[in-house]
Scaffold this motif. Structure first.
Motif, short mmCIF file in Angstrom:
data_model
loop_
_atom_site.label_atom_id
_atom_site.label_comp_id
_atom_site.label_asym_id
_atom_site.label_seq_id
_atom_site.Cartn_x
_atom_site.Cartn_y
_atom_site.Cartn_z
N LYS A 102 -12.28 1.12 -8.01
CA LYS A 102 -12.72 0.88 -6.68
C LYS A 102 -14.39 0.51 -6.70
O LYS A 102 -14.38 -0.38 -5.67
CB LYS A 102 -12.65 2.23 -6.07
CG LYS A 102 -13.03 2.66 -4.76
CD LYS A 102 -12.65 3.89 -4.23
CE LYS A 102 -13.10 4.02 -2.79
NZ LYS A 102 -12.92 5.33 -2.18
N THR A 112 -11.65 -3.62 -1.02
CA THR A 112 -11.78 -2.12 -0.72
C THR A 112 -10.17 -1.65 -1.58
O THR A 112 -9.38 -2.41 -1.16
CB THR A 112 -11.58 -1.77 0.76
OG1 THR A 112 -12.95 -2.26 1.23
CG2 THR A 112 -11.46 -0.24 0.81
N GLY A 114 -7.40 1.04 -1.36
CA GLY A 114 -6.86 2.23 -0.56
C GLY A 114 -6.56 3.42 -1.58
O GLY A 114 -6.51 3.16 -2.88
N PRO A 115 -6.12 4.66 -1.13
CA PRO A 115 -5.96 5.53 -2.13
C PRO A 115 -4.50 5.31 -2.88
O PRO A 115 -3.66 4.69 -2.54
CB PRO A 115 -5.79 6.81 -1.17
CG PRO A 115 -5.45 6.13 0.03
CD PRO A 115 -5.85 4.88 0.22
N VAL A 230 -2.04 0.97 -5.71
CA VAL A 230 -2.96 1.09 -4.63
C VAL A 230 -2.84 -0.14 -3.70
O VAL A 230 -2.21 -1.35 -4.24
CB VAL A 230 -4.48 1.10 -5.21
CG1 VAL A 230 -4.41 2.52 -5.91
CG2 VAL A 230 -4.85 -0.05 -5.93
N VAL A 238 -11.15 -4.75 6.55
CA VAL A 238 -11.59 -3.54 6.93
C VAL A 238 -12.45 -3.44 7.96
O VAL A 238 -12.47 -2.38 8.95
CB VAL A 238 -11.99 -2.59 5.54
CG1 VAL A 238 -12.44 -1.26 6.04
CG2 VAL A 238 -10.99 -2.54 4.43
N LYS A 245 -6.96 0.07 7.58
CA LYS A 245 -7.27 1.08 6.59
C LYS A 245 -6.73 2.38 6.58
O LYS A 245 -6.17 3.13 5.75
CB LYS A 245 -8.73 1.00 6.31
CG LYS A 245 -9.37 1.96 5.09
CD LYS A 245 -8.86 1.60 3.71
CE LYS A 245 -9.53 2.40 2.67
NZ LYS A 245 -9.68 3.94 2.69
N GLN A 246 -7.09 2.75 8.04
CA GLN A 246 -6.36 4.26 8.51
C GLN A 246 -4.93 4.28 8.20
O GLN A 246 -4.37 5.16 7.90
CB GLN A 246 -6.86 4.49 9.88
CG GLN A 246 -8.44 4.48 9.94
CD GLN A 246 -8.80 4.62 11.53
OE1 GLN A 246 -7.95 4.61 12.36
NE2 GLN A 246 -10.22 4.33 11.73
N LEU A 248 -2.98 2.55 6.18
CA LEU A 248 -2.45 2.64 4.82
C LEU A 248 -3.02 3.81 4.09
O LEU A 248 -2.42 4.45 3.13
CB LEU A 248 -3.21 1.36 4.12
CG LEU A 248 -2.62 0.06 4.57
CD1 LEU A 248 -3.44 -1.27 3.88
CD2 LEU A 248 -1.18 -0.20 4.45
N ASP A 249 -4.12 4.35 4.64
CA ASP A 249 -4.49 5.74 4.11
C ASP A 249 -3.42 6.76 4.19
O ASP A 249 -3.16 7.84 3.50
CB ASP A 249 -5.61 6.23 4.84
CG ASP A 249 -6.84 5.49 4.28
OD1 ASP A 249 -6.80 4.84 3.06
OD2 ASP A 249 -8.15 5.68 4.77
N GLU A 250 -2.65 6.72 5.33
CA GLU A 250 -1.54 7.57 5.66
C GLU A 250 -0.54 7.53 4.24
O GLU A 250 0.34 8.58 4.42
CB GLU A 250 -0.94 7.38 6.67
CG GLU A 250 -1.61 7.60 8.11
CD GLU A 250 -1.04 7.51 9.46
OE1 GLU A 250 0.03 7.56 9.27
OE2 GLU A 250 -1.83 7.27 10.50
N ALA A 252 -1.07 7.48 1.48
CA ALA A 252 -1.54 8.27 0.06
C ALA A 252 -0.77 9.41 -0.49
O ALA A 252 -0.19 10.34 0.36
CB ALA A 252 -3.00 8.86 0.33
#
Length: 287
Positions: A102, A112, A114-115, A230, A238, A245-246, A248-250, A252
């Motif tokens: 990262k 960037t 993602g998680p 990831v 982003v 990004k928000q 794709l964070d979901e 995780a």
């Protein structure tokens, strides 16, 4: 006349063109599934138009495509990023590998991470189930005694990358009856089942492993680093669309090893449409 000019400007293609997110992926089943997963998640959560640019080949092509701006996002694996892209030695600690990748991706490439999506798709060194049972094999170290009589089959990238064949052969003292056959990833499992080769390097989450009665040899010397999936995203994307990004964070931690194996089998084994498989999975996760 002035009114005509204003109307032409307002309704010209340049002014009506919507921003779009281009999702790419490499050219094997799991990547197609992950690419479609990313695309549908963005469409569902942001309503931005998404273009799919799949089947980009291997890691090098996918990485160059995102650096050149031809794609906005693609799925990658931390161990692959560490060794094949950053040229760093393999590491065993998942969190440390993720944090290093990262940091370096942001610093060197303005990308960037993602998680982690939840599963670890490490390399799987596979033999036929009946051979493993007949020879009482569990580990790669045990299999090394038989490889001089075996034929191996590997993908091109596995032959070339620093965490691939050469290091594996040295670590376990592997020798084969002939030079390994270099094959498309999608052909390896069938070639093993059909006795064209006797040992392959596949993926741990391959849904055809149980379906074809294949056996994964334990990497008892811990040669392979972690390969957590990831999303790699352009920094510019982003900045312009933080909602991407928000969204794709979901994702995780939403996909376990077993679930990824089931998704792969639905496409490879049951020949189901990728879009339908992904749509059902996202619905099951209430995404």
């Amino acid at each position: 006349m002035a009114l005509v000019v204003v109307l032409l400007v307002l309704f010209s293609p340049a002014c009506t063109r919507q921003p779009r997110i281009v999702v790419g992926c490499k050219n094997f089943t799991e990547q197609i599934i992950l690419g479609e997963l990313i695309a549908q998640q963005i469409e569902n959560k942001t309503h931005l138009p998404v273009e799919r640019r799949f089947y980009l080949g291997g890691t090098y092509i996918a990485h160059q495509s995102i650096l050149a701006g031809r794609i906005s996002i693609y799925p990658e694996y931390t161990g692959t990023a560490l060794t094949a892209v950053l040229k760093q030695p393999p590491g065993a600690d998942r969190k440390a590998v993720y944090e290093l990748v990262k940091s370096e991706y942001q610093k060197q490439f303005h990308l960037t991470l993602g998680p982690p999506l939840g599963f670890n798709d490490t390399f799987a060194i596979e033999v036929r189930g009946d051979d493993a049972r007949r020879l009482h094999l569990q580990t790669l170290s045990e299999a090394a005694a038989y490889t001089p009589q075996w034929r191996a089959g590997f993908g091109y990238e596995f032959m070339e990358r620093p965490d691939g064949y050469k290091g594996l052969a040295v670590t376990y003292g592997l020798r084969f009856a002939a030079s390994p056959r270099i094959m498309e990833l999608g052909l390896l499992t069938r070639a093993l089942k059909d006795h064209q080769v006797d040992l392959i390097a596949g993926n741990m989450t391959d849904g055809l492993i149980p379906a074809l009665d294949l056996f994964v040899l334990d990497d008892d010397k811990h040669y392979f680093p972690p390969y957590e999936a990831v999303a790699v995203i352009r920094e510019q994307t982003v900045a312009e669309h933080p909602e991407v990004k928000q969204a794709l964070d979901e994702l995780a931690g939403k996909i376990s090893d077993a679930e990824m194996r089931q998704l792969n089998y639905a496409v490879d084994g049951q020949k189901r449409d990728v879009k339908d498989v992904v749509r059902e999975f996202l619905s099951s996760k209430r995404l």
